[in-house]
Design a protein around this motif. Structure first.
Motif, PDB file in Angstrom:
ATOM      1  N   ARG A  22       0.731  -1.319  -0.230  1.00  0.00           N
ATOM      2  CA  ARG A  22       0.126   0.452  -0.200  1.00  0.00           C
ATOM      3  C   ARG A  22       1.003   1.378  -0.016  1.00  0.00           C
ATOM      4  O   ARG A  22       0.846   2.427   0.309  1.00  0.00           O
ATOM      5  N   THR A  23       1.615   1.202  -1.414  1.00  0.00           N
ATOM      6  CA  THR A  23       3.387   2.095  -1.284  1.00  0.00           C
ATOM      7  C   THR A  23       2.289   3.448  -1.564  1.00  0.00           C
ATOM      8  O   THR A  23       1.222   3.800  -2.674  1.00  0.00           O
ATOM      9  N   VAL A  24       2.460   4.537  -0.772  1.00  0.00           N
ATOM     10  CA  VAL A  24       1.737   5.999  -1.089  1.00  0.00           C
ATOM     11  C   VAL A  24       2.422   6.274  -1.483  1.00  0.00           C
ATOM     12  O   VAL A  24       2.386   7.411  -2.812  1.00  0.00           O
ATOM     13  N   ASP A  52       5.371   3.295   3.804  1.00  0.00           N
ATOM     14  CA  ASP A  52       4.365   2.789   2.540  1.00  0.00           C
ATOM     15  C   ASP A  52       4.688   4.054   1.434  1.00  0.00           C
ATOM     16  O   ASP A  52       3.831   4.477   0.937  1.00  0.00           O
ATOM     17  N   GLY A 106       4.098   3.093  -5.939  1.00  0.00           N
ATOM     18  CA  GLY A 106       3.464   4.164  -5.481  1.00  0.00           C
ATOM     19  C   GLY A 106       1.796   5.259  -6.248  1.00  0.00           C
ATOM     20  O   GLY A 106       2.383   4.983  -7.550  1.00  0.00           O
ATOM     21  N   ARG A 107       0.913   5.120  -5.316  1.00  0.00           N
ATOM     22  CA  ARG A 107       0.123   6.726  -5.455  1.00  0.00           C
ATOM     23  C   ARG A 107       0.050   7.445  -6.316  1.00  0.00           C
ATOM     24  O   ARG A 107       0.300   8.312  -7.071  1.00  0.00           O
ATOM     25  N   TRP A 108       1.380   8.125  -5.446  1.00  0.00           N
ATOM     26  CA  TRP A 108       2.602   9.664  -6.252  1.00  0.00           C
ATOM     27  C   TRP A 108       3.667   9.240  -5.844  1.00  0.00           C
ATOM     28  O   TRP A 108       4.468   8.330  -5.912  1.00  0.00           O
ATOM     29  N   LEU A 128       4.002  15.264   1.576  1.00  0.00           N
ATOM     30  CA  LEU A 128       3.333  13.839   2.068  1.00  0.00           C
ATOM     31  C   LEU A 128       2.130  14.864   2.627  1.00  0.00           C
ATOM     32  O   LEU A 128       0.747  14.713   2.358  1.00  0.00           O
ATOM     33  N   GLU A 132      -1.998  15.100   1.106  1.00  0.00           N
ATOM     34  CA  GLU A 132      -3.120  15.280   1.499  1.00  0.00           C
ATOM     35  C   GLU A 132      -4.182  16.487   1.291  1.00  0.00           C
ATOM     36  O   GLU A 132      -5.563  15.458   1.361  1.00  0.00           O
ATOM     37  N   ASP A 134      -5.161  16.631  -2.140  1.00  0.00           N
ATOM     38  CA  ASP A 134      -5.754  16.241  -2.945  1.00  0.00           C
ATOM     39  C   ASP A 134      -5.788  17.049  -4.160  1.00  0.00           C
ATOM     40  O   ASP A 134      -7.016  16.568  -4.662  1.00  0.00           O
ATOM     41  N   ARG A 187       1.105  12.361  -9.515  1.00  0.00           N
ATOM     42  CA  ARG A 187       1.017  11.275  -9.543  1.00  0.00           C
ATOM     43  C   ARG A 187       0.580  10.114 -10.524  1.00  0.00           C
ATOM     44  O   ARG A 187       0.623  10.603 -11.349  1.00  0.00           O
TER      45      ARG A 187
END
Length: 314
Positions: A22-24, A52, A106-108, A128, A132, A134, A187
């Motif tokens: 669940r890598t951010v 993450d 990652g999502r980013w 980070l 958040e 977004d 992203r």
């Protein structure tokens, strides 16, 4: 535009990477000859116990097995999740960054050049916290350059500070052409949908082209979270880089004709109207290389050298 580059590579992952999920954020560091171990070591305590965030490095076909082994040892020793990809052959800056984007979990994605350093201890936290919110698709954090102890790198430091080091407000006035992939947060879905153009080969302008294309359909912002630029180059290296980059600059202007209003493009067109302007390149190179001359004169000579080669290419 899609990247169809076929690349074979080997990979090495440390224990923390194998246990993470669940890598951010994926921190992506391509390198070719430059040593990224100092950057990886500096990022490690900033990541701390988080699982993450991953560090993903790409050795882009580097011919130095000693450097690759040193990076491998660093990856194994990191407490943060980390992975090293080693390309079988050099695929270039654009294809390498695209490969990293495809391999990242990652999502980013945060692209950092191998010769960069986090600006301060809050470097990752600042990104980070912004994630958040977004409310954006990509952010360029900027960079800063310290005064080098070795005077061979003084010209590059001055050029960087006067031409490229701007805060977010100043860069926002310029827009996407002020983007640079040396400290770029984006992203993952955007990067995979708008990859770097592999038609840019060698050095330069693939990141500007990417930002101009991405800005058409995505929200690109400028952010004050600079990384420190440690990889300064000698005047001789800058002359070679600016000469080689002229072809990519011509490609940028061909793809985006509206960028013809940029100062560099105007300077190249003006210089191109002067008969036999190329004959002055030797003089400009000597002036740029002369450490005893005032740095403003050396910087002007370097810019004339760059414009001269751009004038020939466009």
């Amino acid at each position: 535009m899609t990247d169809t580059t076929q690349t074979s590579f080997s990979e090495l992952a440390n224990t923390a990477w194998q246990r993470s999920d669940r890598t951010v954020l994926s921190i992506l560091v391509p390198f070719y000859g430059d040593d990224p171990t100092a950057l990886a070591a500096a990022l490690n305590p900033l990541i701390g116990v988080r699982r993450d965030i991953e560090i993903l490095l790409l050795d882009d076909g580097c011919p130095d097995p000693g450097l690759n082994e040193a990076v491998s040892r660093t990856v194994r020793a990191l407490s943060a999740p980390a992975r090293l990809l080693t390309a079988a052959e050099n695929i270039g800056r654009s294809a390498g960054r695209n490969l990293l984007a495809r391999q990242a979990r990652g999502r980013w994605l945060l692209y950092l050049d191998a010769d960069m350093q986090p600006g301060d201890d809050g470097f990752l936290d600042a990104y980070l916290e912004r994630i958040e919110l977004d409310d954006f698709d990509a952010a360029f954090g900027g960079y800063e350059t310290a005064e080098p102890e070795d005077q061979r790198y003084h010209l590059h430091a001055v050029l960087a500070r006067t031409s490229d080091e701007k805060d977010a407000a100043a860069r926002a006035l310029i827009g996407p052409t002020a983007y640079c992939s040396s400290n770029l947060l984006v992203r993952a879905s955007v990067m995979r949908g708008v990859p770097f153009d592999t038609g840019f080969t060698g050095w330069g302008f693939e990141d500007v082209d990417w930002a101009v294309r991405a800005a058409r359909n995505h929200n690109l912002i400028h952010f004050d979270n600079p990384a420190s630029h440690a990889g300064l180059q000698t005047s001789e290296s800058l002359l070679q880089k600016f000469r080689d980059g002229a072809v990519n600059y011509a490609r940028l202007l061909e793809k985006h004709p509206h960028l013809a209003v940029l100062p560099g493009a105007r300077a190249a067109r003006t210089l191109g109207t002067i008969p036999f302007q190329a004959l002055f390149r030797g003089l400009w190179a000597r002036l740029a290389n002369s450490q005893g001359l005032p740095v403003r004169l050396r910087t002007a000579a370097l810019k004339l050298w760059r414009a001269s080669w751009a004038a020939e290419a466009i």
